[in-house]
Design a protein around this motif. Structure first.
Motif, PDB file in Angstrom:
ATOM      1  N   PRO A  52       0.921  -1.126  -0.027  1.00  0.00           N
ATOM      2  CA  PRO A  52       0.102  -0.014  -0.084  1.00  0.00           C
ATOM      3  C   PRO A  52       0.853   1.228  -0.011  1.00  0.00           C
ATOM      4  CG  PRO A  52      -0.055  -0.884   2.110  1.00  0.00           C
ATOM      5  CD  PRO A  52       0.473  -1.922   1.305  1.00  0.00           C
ATOM      6  N   VAL A  53       0.590   2.275  -0.845  1.00  0.00           N
ATOM      7  CA  VAL A  53       1.411   3.471  -1.051  1.00  0.00           C
ATOM      8  C   VAL A  53       0.422   4.706  -0.909  1.00  0.00           C
ATOM      9  CG1 VAL A  53       2.962   4.637  -2.537  1.00  0.00           C
ATOM     10  CG2 VAL A  53       3.004   2.311  -2.436  1.00  0.00           C
ATOM     11  N   VAL A  54       0.816   5.461   0.069  1.00  0.00           N
ATOM     12  CA  VAL A  54       0.017   6.637   0.265  1.00  0.00           C
ATOM     13  C   VAL A  54       1.097   7.850  -0.448  1.00  0.00           C
ATOM     14  CG1 VAL A  54      -0.452   8.737   1.717  1.00  0.00           C
ATOM     15  CG2 VAL A  54      -0.818   6.271   2.222  1.00  0.00           C
ATOM     16  N   LEU A  55       0.060   8.824  -1.269  1.00  0.00           N
ATOM     17  CA  LEU A  55       0.995   9.806  -2.019  1.00  0.00           C
ATOM     18  C   LEU A  55       0.677  11.055  -1.209  1.00  0.00           C
ATOM     19  CD1 LEU A  55       2.402  10.635  -4.697  1.00  0.00           C
ATOM     20  CD2 LEU A  55       0.058  11.117  -5.430  1.00  0.00           C
ATOM     21  N   ASP A  56       1.840  11.602  -0.536  1.00  0.00           N
ATOM     22  CA  ASP A  56       1.717  13.121   0.227  1.00  0.00           C
ATOM     23  C   ASP A  56       2.062  14.001  -0.731  1.00  0.00           C
ATOM     24  OD1 ASP A  56       1.968  14.995   2.038  1.00  0.00           O
ATOM     25  OD2 ASP A  56       3.551  13.866   3.259  1.00  0.00           O
ATOM     26  N   LEU A  57       1.261  14.903  -0.798  1.00  0.00           N
ATOM     27  CA  LEU A  57       1.173  16.050  -1.620  1.00  0.00           C
ATOM     28  C   LEU A  57       1.300  17.529  -1.217  1.00  0.00           C
ATOM     29  CD1 LEU A  57      -1.397  14.896  -4.586  1.00  0.00           C
ATOM     30  CD2 LEU A  57       1.134  14.540  -4.399  1.00  0.00           C
ATOM     31  N   ASN A  58       1.533  17.210   0.259  1.00  0.00           N
ATOM     32  CA  ASN A  58       1.517  18.479   1.031  1.00  0.00           C
ATOM     33  C   ASN A  58       2.585  19.283   0.678  1.00  0.00           C
ATOM     34  OD1 ASN A  58      -0.766  18.659   2.934  1.00  0.00           O
ATOM     35  ND2 ASN A  58      -0.340  16.734   3.241  1.00  0.00           N
ATOM     36  N   VAL A  59       3.828  18.893  -0.019  1.00  0.00           N
ATOM     37  CA  VAL A  59       5.098  19.315  -0.378  1.00  0.00           C
ATOM     38  C   VAL A  59       4.792  20.209  -1.706  1.00  0.00           C
ATOM     39  CG1 VAL A  59       7.354  19.417  -0.787  1.00  0.00           C
ATOM     40  CG2 VAL A  59       6.487  18.244   1.233  1.00  0.00           C
ATOM     41  N   LEU A  60       4.438  19.334  -2.583  1.00  0.00           N
ATOM     42  CA  LEU A  60       4.239  19.788  -3.915  1.00  0.00           C
ATOM     43  C   LEU A  60       3.125  20.700  -4.338  1.00  0.00           C
ATOM     44  CD1 LEU A  60       5.709  19.131  -6.767  1.00  0.00           C
ATOM     45  CD2 LEU A  60       4.193  17.419  -7.165  1.00  0.00           C
ATOM     46  N   LYS A  61       2.170  20.298  -3.526  1.00  0.00           N
ATOM     47  CA  LYS A  61       0.747  20.954  -3.628  1.00  0.00           C
ATOM     48  C   LYS A  61       0.273  21.217  -5.137  1.00  0.00           C
ATOM     49  CE  LYS A  61       1.034  23.472   0.899  1.00  0.00           C
ATOM     50  NZ  LYS A  61       0.044  22.483   1.561  1.00  0.00           N
ATOM     51  N   PRO A  62      -0.211  20.056  -5.957  1.00  0.00           N
ATOM     52  CA  PRO A  62      -0.517  20.391  -7.309  1.00  0.00           C
ATOM     53  C   PRO A  62      -1.980  20.500  -7.413  1.00  0.00           C
ATOM     54  CG  PRO A  62      -0.111  17.927  -6.829  1.00  0.00           C
ATOM     55  CD  PRO A  62       0.262  18.758  -5.522  1.00  0.00           C
ATOM     56  N   ASP A  63      -2.567  20.860  -8.477  1.00  0.00           N
ATOM     57  CA  ASP A  63      -4.065  20.779  -8.854  1.00  0.00           C
ATOM     58  C   ASP A  63      -4.394  19.376  -9.064  1.00  0.00           C
ATOM     59  OD1 ASP A  63      -3.281  20.596 -11.323  1.00  0.00           O
ATOM     60  OD2 ASP A  63      -3.432  22.505 -11.653  1.00  0.00           O
ATOM     61  N   VAL A  64      -5.777  19.624  -9.306  1.00  0.00           N
ATOM     62  CA  VAL A  64      -6.450  18.145  -9.515  1.00  0.00           C
ATOM     63  C   VAL A  64      -5.789  17.609 -10.762  1.00  0.00           C
ATOM     64  CG1 VAL A  64      -8.413  16.826  -9.839  1.00  0.00           C
ATOM     65  CG2 VAL A  64      -8.550  18.715  -8.024  1.00  0.00           C
ATOM     66  N   VAL A  65      -5.735  18.395 -11.819  1.00  0.00           N
ATOM     67  CA  VAL A  65      -5.181  17.767 -13.159  1.00  0.00           C
ATOM     68  C   VAL A  65      -3.731  17.237 -13.024  1.00  0.00           C
ATOM     69  CG1 VAL A  65      -4.539  18.413 -15.595  1.00  0.00           C
ATOM     70  CG2 VAL A  65      -6.636  19.530 -14.359  1.00  0.00           C
ATOM     71  N   ALA A  66      -2.873  18.019 -12.316  1.00  0.00           N
ATOM     72  CA  ALA A  66      -1.583  17.677 -12.124  1.00  0.00           C
ATOM     73  C   ALA A  66      -1.450  16.319 -11.265  1.00  0.00           C
ATOM     74  CB  ALA A  66      -0.943  18.562 -11.324  1.00  0.00           C
TER      75      ALA A  66
END
Length: 274
Positions: A52-66
């Protein structure tokens, strides 16, 4: 006139479970981060298989498309994202993995709420539920030359976890292929041999008084002073604090001999030991 007996309604039982998932934390520039990830996956093919892999996007903060594009890119690399961490992300849409809220860090004392995020780490182990403590390790990947603390060529089946107050764990019997020994509270001492296809993970040091043919990962919770000792080194992998060296990378002079593995200026060093 006949009457049918009322059917007895069966209750539905809900249970809460905790388990550890690997967390990938992409950073900008994304293309450089993906190149580093590709090098790492190339060193350990299949490492993410079934994990199981969680994607932490709190550093990158992309939009939904990204986010959609990134999930697709990771899927092409065999990395299946089952949840996303993004503060204030709200609903991401049914076509994306669900947002994960309230994750906890895996530590030697169980699961702790994340007080802060550490920069420069591509992967952390994150608990998927806060309803039950679990004593699983955190596997770190350092920025730059990313190397995982273990390979996934074989998935150990039998798991032995020591009691929280066990201190040093002494194992008097040989460790069979497929076994995983995980000790979150100190050193592990094995009086026998460790078979190929098995794995030992400890937050402290690991001492093997027989032949070490499997994988040994010491200092699993950031203990940079931890070491791996063995009487005969035939190890598939030796790791300290997430930095590792595989059998293919070891100098022939340290194979089949008593050795110790330790960190030296941020790199794993394997030296003869007598």
């Amino acid at each position: 006139m006949t009457f049918a007996a009322p059917l007895e309604a069966k209750s539905i039982r809900f249970r809460a479970r905790s388990f550890v998932a690997f967390t990938l934390t992409p950073e900008a520039p994304l293309d450089v981060w993906l190149e580093s990830l590709d090098r790492w996956v190339g060193n350990s093919p299949g490492y993410f298989a079934g994990r199981p892999v969680v994607l932490d996007l709190n550093v990158l903060k992309p939009d939904v498309v990204a986010i959609e594009a990134l999930v697709d890119l990771l899927g092409q690399r065999g990395i299946r994202i089952y949840a996303i961490e993004l503060d204030g992300g709200g609903e991401l849409g049914a076509h994306l993995p669900p947002a994960l809220v309230g994750a906890k860090e895996a530590t030697t004392d169980g699961l702790l709420l994340q007080p802060s995020r550490k920069a420069g780490r591509a992967e952390d182990a994150t608990a998927a539920s806060d309803m039950k403590a679990a004593g699983d390790i955190k596997a770190d990947l350092k920025a730059g030359e990313l190397k995982p603390a273990s390979d996934a060529k074989t998935q150990p089946q039998d798991v032995k976890i020591a009691a929280p107050d066990a201190g040093t764990l002494m194992i008097r019997s040989p460790i069979r292929s497929g076994q995983l020994i995980f000790h979150p509270h100190g050193d592990v001492i094995v009086l026998g041999s460790v078979a190929s296809g098995s794995e030992i993970v400890a937050t402290g040091s690991i001492h093997v008084y027989g032949t070490l043919r499997g994988r040994a990962s010491a200092g699993a919770q950031g203990n940079t002073a931890a070491r791996v000792f063995c009487r005969r080194n035939e190890a598939e992998l030796l790791s300290v604090d997430g930095w590792y060296c595989t059998a293919e990378e070891m100098d022939p002079s340290v194979r089949g001999k008593p050795v110790q593995a330790f960190l030296d200026n941020g790199m794993v060093r394997i030296a003869p030991f007598s």
